[in-house]
Design a protein around this motif. Structure first.
Motif, PDB file in Angstrom:
ATOM      1  N   PHE A   1       0.437   4.102  -2.909  1.00 27.71           N
ATOM      2  CA  PHE A   1       0.122   5.501  -2.641  1.00 27.71           C
ATOM      3  C   PHE A   1       1.249   6.395  -3.140  1.00 27.71           C
ATOM      4  O   PHE A   1       1.012   7.467  -3.696  1.00 27.71           O
ATOM      5  CB  PHE A   1      -0.097   5.722  -1.137  1.00 27.71           C
ATOM      6  CG  PHE A   1      -1.376   5.131  -0.629  1.00 27.71           C
ATOM      7  CD1 PHE A   1      -2.498   5.074  -1.437  1.00 27.71           C
ATOM      8  CD2 PHE A   1      -1.473   4.628   0.654  1.00 27.71           C
ATOM      9  CE1 PHE A   1      -3.683   4.529  -0.983  1.00 27.71           C
ATOM     10  CE2 PHE A   1      -2.656   4.077   1.118  1.00 27.71           C
ATOM     11  CZ  PHE A   1      -3.753   4.028   0.306  1.00 27.71           C
TER      12      PHE A   1
ATOM     13  N   SER B   1       0.821  -1.208   0.000  1.00 27.56           N
ATOM     14  CA  SER B   1       0.000   0.000   0.000  1.00 27.56           C
ATOM     15  C   SER B   1       0.857   1.260   0.000  1.00 27.56           C
ATOM     16  O   SER B   1       0.564   2.220  -0.715  1.00 27.56           O
ATOM     17  CB  SER B   1      -0.920  -0.006   1.212  1.00 27.56           C
ATOM     18  OG  SER B   1      -0.209  -0.388   2.360  1.00 27.56           O
ATOM     19  N   LEU B   2       1.927   1.237   0.776  1.00 25.52           N
ATOM     20  CA  LEU B   2       2.792   2.423   0.837  1.00 25.52           C
ATOM     21  C   LEU B   2       3.333   2.751  -0.553  1.00 25.52           C
ATOM     22  O   LEU B   2       3.322   3.907  -0.991  1.00 25.52           O
ATOM     23  CB  LEU B   2       3.947   2.158   1.802  1.00 25.52           C
ATOM     24  CG  LEU B   2       4.842   3.351   2.088  1.00 25.52           C
ATOM     25  CD1 LEU B   2       4.137   4.336   2.975  1.00 25.52           C
ATOM     26  CD2 LEU B   2       6.141   2.905   2.741  1.00 25.52           C
ATOM     27  N   ALA B   3       3.778   1.719  -1.274  1.00 22.88           N
ATOM     28  CA  ALA B   3       4.330   1.931  -2.606  1.00 22.88           C
ATOM     29  C   ALA B   3       3.263   2.419  -3.565  1.00 22.88           C
ATOM     30  O   ALA B   3       3.509   3.305  -4.393  1.00 22.88           O
ATOM     31  CB  ALA B   3       4.949   0.634  -3.121  1.00 22.88           C
TER      32      ALA B   3
END
Lengths: 238, 263
Positions: A90, A86-88
């Motif tokens: 976003f 998810s971090l990547a």
């Protein structure tokens, strides 16, 4: 946790009543406007993401069910997207869609897609082939078969997929904090930065509560929509 | 497009790859933390799952555990650990292990539950002890499902570790978070590409490893299962063999009937 509490208690020993650093109704009362704003942001993001994902994944699952040749590419594409952290995701979206709601929403929809599409497809495939045969023999067109036989049969699976998706979306919203739009994650992060434990704990408990309430609501709706499953005829437990 | 060029420029700069917070060091920390978290979760989850699965229960427990942990945001657990004084790799390993537990548990429980009871009976009839049945009959049969659980857990851990960068942990996510902090979007995109590439690579590697570990005889069955898209939740074990066996028996009956008049 216990040692953390005792340490703070000894720091606050001069106060008459050492406050519990993890739970504070005082915090909730004082910053209720903040909390309620984060809460409503969280809930509205979740609802919107699940609705958009459902609007996309129902046609996708129908397509993959009607033309089975399309099932592997659909499933594997959504699975690959799901593997991207998810971090990547976003971070990849942020330069183009900006900081804020759109980015978080796109990310949430992408993750919800995989869970929903797979769940709906599994449900559709679980239809008894003899029932489908019977319907076909009665002159049902493929569309009527899908909408009036297979979809109702798949409803328990669809609802369990919806519940799963909603609960994980609620958890995922918090990651939106990297683009400054994370609902309760915003409180979580701020509390962490300020080492304000009551804020961290409140945000965590609220996120859990949102997930549980949403799960319960969907479970109730699912039971209402599939009255036949309650009588134990289908013997289907989600 | 400008951001993309910037990202590639960032990736091309050798200074970004070396040093204590270079890509290589961060990538190594990422992998190491992932391995530790997966190992910790496996050490707890697999024995528990095998024990529960052999006793033929634990499915409801596994579902309950996985539902609760799914509702708890990873970031919240990390923040709670950090706020209670556990920072860095220890907190990351603990948090990721907690989230890796449910897939491990349910993989082990489902795998052992799915062993055909008649096979178990046959092994008992052949005189195998309880431990012998577990290691020589049930485990080999359950291995593909257990391996699938471990794989899911490992991939999930690799994807979760970057989040720890938000609370100060060291991983490839640090590149992304630092980039956001300094508003260098080229670096953000470069970090995101690195994280995504690592996750996809690990997923691919584990898929290959699982294929290599699965005995050839089970591979066809495995493919059959995956084409039905994860029926493990509906426990196909009880349903399929009986559905197949009568058909065979009926065919045999027909054969003998057609044979009798002929002979």
């Amino acid at each position: 946790m216990a040692c953390g509490c005792s340490r703070v208690a000894s720091e606050d020993v001069r106060d008459d009543l050492p406050p519990n650093p993890w739970f504070s109704t005082d915090y909730l009362v004082r910053s209720w406007p903040d909390v309620s704003q984060a809460l409503s942001q969280h809930v509205s993001l979740t609802v919107q993401a699940v609705l958009v994902a459902a609007a996309i994944s129902f046609p996708l699952a129908f397509l993959a069910h009607r033309w089975p040749r399309w099932a592997p590419p659909v499933l594997s594409t959504t699975a690959v997207l799901y593997t991207v952290p998810s971090l990547a995701l976003f971070a990849l979206l942020a330069p183009w869609t900006g900081i804020g709601r759109t980015t978080v929403l796109i990310g949430l929809v992408v993750y919800a897609l995989m869970l929903l599409t797979r769940g709906i497809l599994t449900g559709l495939r679980a239809t008894d082939p003899e029932v489908a045969d019977a319907a076909r023999g009665m002159g049902y067109s493929p569309t009527a078969l899908l909408l009036r036989v297979e979809l109702p049969q798949a409803l328990p699976a669809v609802f369990s997929a919806l519940r799963l998706t909603t609960v994980s979306t609620v958890a995922l919203v918090t990651v939106g904090v990297v683009v400054g739009y994370g609902g309760l994650g915003q409180l979580l992060f701020r509390g962490l930065r300020a080492n304000y434990r009551a804020e961290v704990m409140t945000a965590t408990l609220l996120a859990l509560a949102v997930a549980l309430v949403a799960d319960l609501l969907l479970a109730v709706v699912g039971r209402l929509v599939t009255p036949w499953a309650r009588r134990g005829v289908g013997a289907w437990t989600s | 497009m400008d951001v993309l060029t910037e990202a590639f420029r960032w990736l091309n700069d050798p200074l970004n790859w070396t040093g204590p917070s270079g890509v290589l060091a961060l990538g190594w920390a990422h992998v190491w933390i992932s391995v530790a978290a997966t190992a910790l979760a496996a050490a707890v989850g697999l024995p528990a799952g095998i024990w529960l699965g052999r006793r033929g229960r634990g499915q409801t427990l596994g579902v309950a555990v996985s539902n609760t942990t799914r509702a708890l945001p990873t970031l919240a657990l990390l923040a709670l650990l950090a706020a209670s004084g556990t920072f860095g790799s220890t907190a990351t390993i603990l948090a990721c292990a907690v989230f890796a537990l449910p897939p491990m548990l349910s993989g082990a429980v489902d795998g052992l539950n799915a062993v055909d009871p008649q096979v178990r009976d046959a092994a008992r009839g052949a005189g195998l002890s309880s431990a012998g049945r577990l290691w020589r009959v049930e485990m080999p049969l359950a291995l593909p499902v257990i391996a699938a659980g471990v794989r899911t857990a490992a991939v999930q851990v690799v994807a979760t570790v970057p989040l720890a960068a938000l609370v100060g942990g060291h991983s490839l996510g640090t590149v992304v978070v630092t980039g956001f902090g300094t508003q260098r979007y080229g670096q953000v995109v470069a970090g995101a590409l690195l994280v995504a590439a690592l996750c996809l690579a690990i997923e691919g590697l584990l898929a290959l490893a699982q294929r290599a570990l699965t005995p050839r005889g089970l591979r066809a069955r495995d493919r059959d299962k995956s084409s039905h898209s994860k029926p493990s939740d509906d426990s196909p074990s009880g349903r399929r063999p009986p559905a197949r066996r009568p058909r065979v028996r009926v065919r045999r009956l027909h054969d003998s009937q057609t044979e009798v008049p002929a002979g």
